[in-house]
Design an enzyme around this catalytic site. Structure first.
Site, short mmCIF file in Angstrom:
data_model
loop_
_atom_site.label_atom_id
_atom_site.label_comp_id
_atom_site.label_asym_id
_atom_site.label_seq_id
_atom_site.Cartn_x
_atom_site.Cartn_y
_atom_site.Cartn_z
N SER A 132 0.86 -1.18 0.00
CA SER A 132 0.00 0.00 0.00
C SER A 132 0.90 1.24 0.00
CB SER A 132 -0.87 0.02 1.25
OG SER A 132 -0.04 0.23 2.37
N LYS A 133 0.26 2.38 -0.09
CA LYS A 133 1.03 3.63 -0.11
C LYS A 133 1.95 3.72 1.11
CE LYS A 133 -1.75 6.73 -2.82
NZ LYS A 133 -2.84 7.69 -2.73
#
Ligand code: GLU
Length: 505
Positions: free
Chosen positions: A267-268
């Site tokens: 994920s980010k």
């Protein structure tokens, strides 16, 4: 010919050849995991001489992000995975936006209702919310309770006539085993009692993902659905829908998730996830594609470097791993360095220019002011010092900027017997004499030989002469060696820089 009839005609035409597709919802940028999904779809279609389509699943109007489709198409084109058909290049099975296919879905919904495979549901969202909350409280799976499944025809007619808002739900047959064979997961078997009576048509007239996805895959002649693991739980529902419509399901391959190092969700928070960021950072497409192909697919060989053509030839859906694959930037760097080293220097140079033109136009303009031979020499020497192109400007700063003069501290180097600026002067003067002579300095070996010889004649040590020259030529703590700098900068510029320092001592 109506869109409906046209599509029926196309199904027959497409039945024989392999058709794969990427079917993103336009809710943002292209995720690096989606890039791998696209790649596998592309490789498989190309290997089989088939087609790879792009279809935009934009029926959830609340999640649309402006520019998302354009971004995806542009990234796919940059990495050489242009779909054979899609919103920008129409083929037989247009339109490619689901929002432009609403009439088609409606027809199939009517067909399902008519054949008793689907039914109207008039439950209010309030009732459904309460039902879900109740089920949750009791620790049960949240599912529709079939409240409207058994309404009589009169009740239905009455509600429809009075303009009641409705959805249409799939009628799941009772006591049935839904079985499908996934090329990655193997046999998947689910009891129909565990399948929710899914909404197919929403109250706003838009289909749900499930209905639109199945209708389109069928009408577009899709033979292989290659998508990420997240959709595995929906697959039995999809098989049921195919059966309800009297269609044969495609082959399913649910590919494993991409994970961040430490087996965390990618994920980010764990790093970059947008495919475009890797292009912006200057990873070469060849390296990115090669690395991504191996995330989940086992080529069954110790080789790890493959060109796109080799990937097309060797890719095998049966050799896609079941478990999640780790996306490791260090490995990607390793692949990129390999391509930087092994590709022909002219090819790397062209790729560098293309990269700079798009992502760093200022430095691109700077490079244009220098002769190509000079730029190539610099690249040849410096490419081993970078992982990716966005590091290039910094490591080559002393080749493309006006000369600067380093602090005295950097010149002084007792280990090299440079104790004072007088020592610096003595050394630089020797370098100056060597550069001003008629010696052949055409290649790095000649330069090396001449310097070794002259330094010996002067009864000095190599480091004693080369260190101050390196600082004068590059004014940085880290740079290529002195002789490499001379080779690249050439006599005139090297002398200019040496003289500039000598003038200040
Ligand atoms: N629109 C779905 C998604 O973006 C497509 C899933 C599928 O490939 O069937 O995840």
């Amino acid at each position: 010919m109506s869109l409906f009839i046209k599509n029926i005609f196309i199904i027959q035409k497409n039945q024989m050849s392999v058709v794969t597709r990427f079917a993103p919802s336009p809710t943002g940028y292209l995720h690096i995991g989606s890039l791998r999904t696209v790649l596998y779809n592309y490789l498989y279609a190309k290997q089989k001489g088939g087609k790879f389509l792009l279809r935009v699943e934009d029926t959830d109007r609340t999640r649309l992000v402006d520019g998302s489709v354009e971004n995806m198409i542009s990234v796919l084109s940059k990495v050489g995975l242009t779909p054979d058909e899609g919103p920008n290049n129409h083929g037989d099975v247009w339109p490619y936006y689901q929002s432009e296919r609403l009439d088609i879905y409606k027809k199939y919904v009517d067909q399902l209702i008519e054949n008793d495979k689907a039914y109207y549901c008039f439950c209010s969202s309030q009732r459904l919310d309460e039902l879900r909350a109740e089920q949750k409280e009791l620790g049960l799976a949240t599912k529709y309770d079939k409240h409207c499944r058994y309404l009589s025809n009169e009740e239905i007619k009455e509600k429809l006539d009075s303009g009641c808002s409705y959805t249409v739900r799939l009628k799941v047959p009772e006591g049935k085993k839904i079985v499908l064979q996934d090329t990655v997961k193997g046999k998947i078997e689910v009891d129909s009692k565990d399948i929710d009576e899914q909404v197919l048509l929403k109250s706003d007239g838009f289909p749900t993902y499930h209905l639109a996805n199945i209708v389109d895959d069928h009408l577009m002649g899709v033979t292989h659905v290659i998508r990420w693991d997240e959709w595995t739980p929906s697959a039995p529902k999809h098989v049921l829908l195919y059966e309800s419509l009297g269609w044969t399901p495609p082959v399913f391959s649910h590919i494993p998730l991409l994970l961040a190092t430490g087996w965390k969700k990618l994920s980010k928070r764990t790093g970059d996830v947008s495919a475009e960021i890797f292009l912006e950072k200057g990873y070469m497409v060849d390296a990115l594609i090669n690395y991504i192909a191996l995330l989940g697919w086992n080529p069954k060989t110790t080789e790890e470097f493959f060109t796109m053509d080799e990937l097309i030839e060797r890719f095998n859906l049966d050799h896609v791993n079941k478990s999640g694959a780790i996306f490791d930037v260090e490995r990607l760097n390793f692949f990129n360095s390999h391509y930087l080293k092994s590709l022909d220097i002219e090819v790397v140079y062209d790729k560098l220019l293309k990269y700079l033109e798009e992502y760093n136009s200022e430095f691109f303009d700077t490079l244009q002011k220098f002769p190509k031979e000079y730029n190539i020499k610099v690249l040849e020497e410096l490419k081993s010092r970078i992982n990716k192109f966005d590091e290039y400007q910094e490591v080559t700063s002393f080749f493309y900027n006006d000369a600067k003069i380093a602090e005295d501290d950097l010149f002084i180097n007792p280990k090299m017997k440079i104790e004072s600026m007088d020592d610096v002067k003595k050394s630089l003067e020797l370098t100056k004499v060597i550069l001003e002579s008629d010696n052949n300095l055409d290649n790095i070996w000649d330069i090396k030989n001449i310097f070794v010889e002259k330094i010996k004649e002067a009864e000095m040590k190599n480091g004693q002469v080369l260190w101050p020259a390196r600082v004068a030529l590059s004014w940085e703590k880290f740079s290529p060696g002195t002789l490499e700098l001379i080779y690249i900068l050439w006599k005139e510029e090297s002398l200019k820089r040496i003289n500039k320092v000598l003038e200040t001592i």
